[in-house]
Design an enzyme around this catalytic site. Structure first.
Site, mmCIF file in Angstrom:
data_model
loop_
_atom_site.group_PDB
_atom_site.id
_atom_site.type_symbol
_atom_site.label_atom_id
_atom_site.label_comp_id
_atom_site.label_asym_id
_atom_site.label_seq_id
_atom_site.Cartn_x
_atom_site.Cartn_y
_atom_site.Cartn_z
ATOM 1 N N PHE A 146 0.861 -1.177 0.000
ATOM 2 C CA PHE A 146 0.000 0.000 0.000
ATOM 3 C C PHE A 146 0.897 1.228 0.000
ATOM 4 O O PHE A 146 1.493 1.569 1.019
ATOM 5 C CB PHE A 146 -0.945 0.042 1.196
ATOM 6 C CG PHE A 146 -1.865 1.239 1.116
ATOM 7 C CD1 PHE A 146 -3.028 1.176 0.362
ATOM 8 C CD2 PHE A 146 -1.544 2.425 1.750
ATOM 9 C CE1 PHE A 146 -3.858 2.295 0.254
ATOM 10 C CE2 PHE A 146 -2.375 3.541 1.645
ATOM 11 C CZ PHE A 146 -3.529 3.466 0.895
ATOM 12 N N ASP A 231 9.621 2.764 1.725
ATOM 13 C CA ASP A 231 8.429 3.550 2.039
ATOM 14 C C ASP A 231 8.203 3.476 3.541
ATOM 15 O O ASP A 231 7.616 2.531 4.057
ATOM 16 C CB ASP A 231 7.230 2.997 1.265
ATOM 17 C CG ASP A 231 5.943 3.767 1.542
ATOM 18 O OD1 ASP A 231 5.899 4.514 2.546
ATOM 19 O OD2 ASP A 231 4.977 3.615 0.776
ATOM 20 N N LYS A 260 3.029 11.414 6.720
ATOM 21 C CA LYS A 260 2.178 11.221 7.894
ATOM 22 C C LYS A 260 2.697 11.958 9.126
ATOM 23 O O LYS A 260 2.429 13.133 9.293
ATOM 24 C CB LYS A 260 1.955 9.734 8.149
ATOM 25 C CG LYS A 260 1.164 9.046 7.015
ATOM 26 C CD LYS A 260 0.634 7.715 7.421
ATOM 27 C CE LYS A 260 -0.064 6.993 6.273
ATOM 28 N NZ LYS A 260 -1.278 7.691 5.805
#
Length: 405
Positions: A146, A231, A260
Site C-alpha cells: 500500500f 516507504d 504522515k
C-alpha cells in the site's frame, strides 16, 4: 458525559453520508476535539485513540510544541510557493537530511506524492546514471503493498478494491511476493532501476517480513546497481521503536519516503530523502508542488524532527510496545488467532468465526476505544506514542471484553 439533551452524532453521520462521496466507510463517531491520546465526540463522549491517524499523529493530538510552532508561523507567513525561498525551508531540509543520514531532501505534501516522487527520481536515475534504455525502466514491488491511491500507484496494487476499474494501468512494475528474497532477486533484470518496499506492510495488517529479508534486499540492490526505496510513510518516525523500521536490521536504503507523522497531525508534509547522486538527477522544472515545503509545513516539521532527535519517542514506542505485545499475546487462543507487533504498531487477527474486524472495531468504539479494521478479520492498533502504560492496559482490557462477547 452527555452535554446536550439530544444526541448530535446520528444527524452528523447522516449529513456526512448525504454530502460526501463514499470513498471511506468510517465508524459512526463524530469527533469535535482531542488532546494527547484522547478524542471527544460531539456528544461529549471520550475515546482512546488507538489509530493515531494511520501514524500521522505519532506525537498525539495537539502536541504543545507542535501547536506552538504552528501558531507562531501562522502569525508570520504561510505560503510563498517554491518560486521563492523562505526562512524555514533550509532548516527543515537540513535537519531532516541529518536525521535520515542523507545529503538532500525534497519536500512534498502527501505520502502518495512522496511515492510518485520516488518513482520519478528512480526512473530518471536509471536513464541518466545506470544507462537503462529510454522507456524501459522497471521497478520491483511487493504483493500486499500500500503506497497510495494515485493512478500510477494503484497500477501495481494487488488489492482489487484499490485497483479495479481505474485502468488503463501504468506499466513498468513487477510484483513479487512480500518477504520472498529469491523471487525479488529473480525479478531484477538489466532494466530494473529500483526496488520499492514497505519495511513493514501497514495496510496489509502490520506484516513484518522474515528476519534477514531487508538486509538481503539491501545486498542484492547494491550488487545489481538498483536503488532500494523504503516507504517509511507509516512505519517511520518512531512508530516501530526506532527512527525508521529499517533500523531494526541495520539497513540503510538509498531513498526514504516519509510523510504522515512528519506533519505532526497539523499539516500534510511528506518528503523524499536521498544522497546527491540520486536526488541530484532532478533539474529545475522537472518536478515540484505549489504547497510542497511551504513555511507552515516546514515550521511544524522542524519541531517534529527535533522531537525525534531526542530519541524519547523511539524509546517510548519500544518500551510501551513490549507492554502492548505482552497484553495482546495473552489473548491468542481467547479470540485472537495471530498477533504481530513492532513497537507501538500491531496487527491482530481475530478468529473469523467470532466476528469480522469491522464488528470488533464497532464494539471497541462502543467501549471507548477507536481502532481500524482491514482485510476481513484483521484490525490494526497504532496508538499515539504519548500513550501511557495505563491506557495501553485499558485498550487491551476492552479488547479482551469484546472478544469474550
Amino acid at each position: 458525559m452527555i452535554v446536550d439533551d439530544k444526541l448530535r452524532t446520528p444527524g452528523a453521520v447522516r449529513d456526512a453520508e448525504r454530502w460526501t462521496a463514499h470513498n471511506y466507510h468510517p465508524l459512526p463517531v463524530v469527533i469535535s476535539s482531542a488532546e494527547g491520546a484522547w478524542l471527544t465526540d460531539v456528544d461529549g463522549r471520550r475515546y482512546l485513540d488507538c489509530l493515531a491517524g494511520y501514524s500521522a499523529l505519532n506525537f498525539g493530538h495537539r502536541h504543545p510544541q507542535l501547536i506552538a510552532a504552528a501558531h507562531a508561523q501562522l502569525d508570520r507567513l504561510t505560503l510563498t510557493s517554491r518560486a521563492f525561498i523562505h526562512d524555514q525551508f533550509a532548516d527543515f531540509c537540513r535537519e531532516l537530511a541529518e536525521l535520515c543520514g542523507k545529503d538532500l531532501v525534497l519536500p512534498m505534501n502527501t505520502g502518495a506524492e512522496a511515492v510518485e516522487t520516488g518513482i520519478k527520481v528512480a526512473r530518471k536515475w536509471g536513464y541518466q546514471v545506470k544507462g537503462v534504455a529510454a522507456g524501459q525502466a522497471n521497478i520491483v514491488v511487493a504483493e500486499g503493498n500500500f503506497h497510495g491511491r494515485t493512478t500510477t500507484i494503484v497500477s501495481f496494487s494487488t488489492d482489487e478494491d484499490a485497483r479495479a476499474d481505474f485502468g488503463p494501468y501504468t506499466p513498468g512494475f513487477t510484483v513479487v511476493p512480500y518477504g520472498d528474497l529469491d523471487a525479488l532477486t529473480a525479478a531484477i533484470d538489466e532494466n530494473t532501476v529500483a526496488v520499492l518496499l514497505e519495511p513493514i506492510q501497514g495496510e496489509q495488517g502490520v506484516v513484518v517480513p522474515p528476519e534477514g529479508y531487508l538486509p538481503g534486499v539491501r545486498q542484492v540492490c547494491t550488487e545489481r546497481n538498483v536503488l532500494f526505496i523504503a516507504d517509511e510513510i507509516q512505519s517511520g518516525l518512531g512508530r516501530t521503536g526506532a527512527t525508521f523500521a529499517c533500523d531494526h536490521e541495520g539497513v540503510v536504503p538509498d531513498m526514504y519516503l516519509l510523510g504522515k507523522a512528519l506533519g505532526g497531525g497539523i499539516v500534510p508534509v511528506s518528503a523524499v530523502a536521498a544522497n546527491a547522486d540520486v536526488l541530484g538527477v532532478l533539474k529545475p522544472g522537472q518536478h515540484g508542488s505549489t504547497f510542497g515545503g511551504n513555511p507552515l509545513a516546514c515550521a511544524v516539521a522542524i519541531e517534529v524532527v527535533r522531537l525525534l532527535a531526542t530519541g524519547e519517542f523511539q524509546r517510548r514506542s519500544a518500551e510501551l510496545g513490549e507492554r502492548l505485545r505482552a497484553g495482546l499475546e495473552g489473548l491468542v487462543g481467547k479470540g485472537l488467532v495471530g498477533v504481530r507487533v513492532r513497537g507501538l504498531w500491531a496487527g491482530l487477527d481475530i478468529d473469523p468465526a467470532l466476528m469480522s474486524g469491522r464488528e470488533a472495531c464497532e464494539r471497541l468504539a462502543a467501549r471507548g476505544v477507536l481502532a481500524k479494521d482491514t482485510h476481513g478479520s484483521t484490525i490494526r492498533l497504532a496508538p499515539p506514542l504519548v500513550i501511557t502504560e495505563e491506557e495501553i492496559d485499558l485498550a487491551v482490557t476492552q479488547l479482551a471484553e469484546v472478544l469474550a462477547g
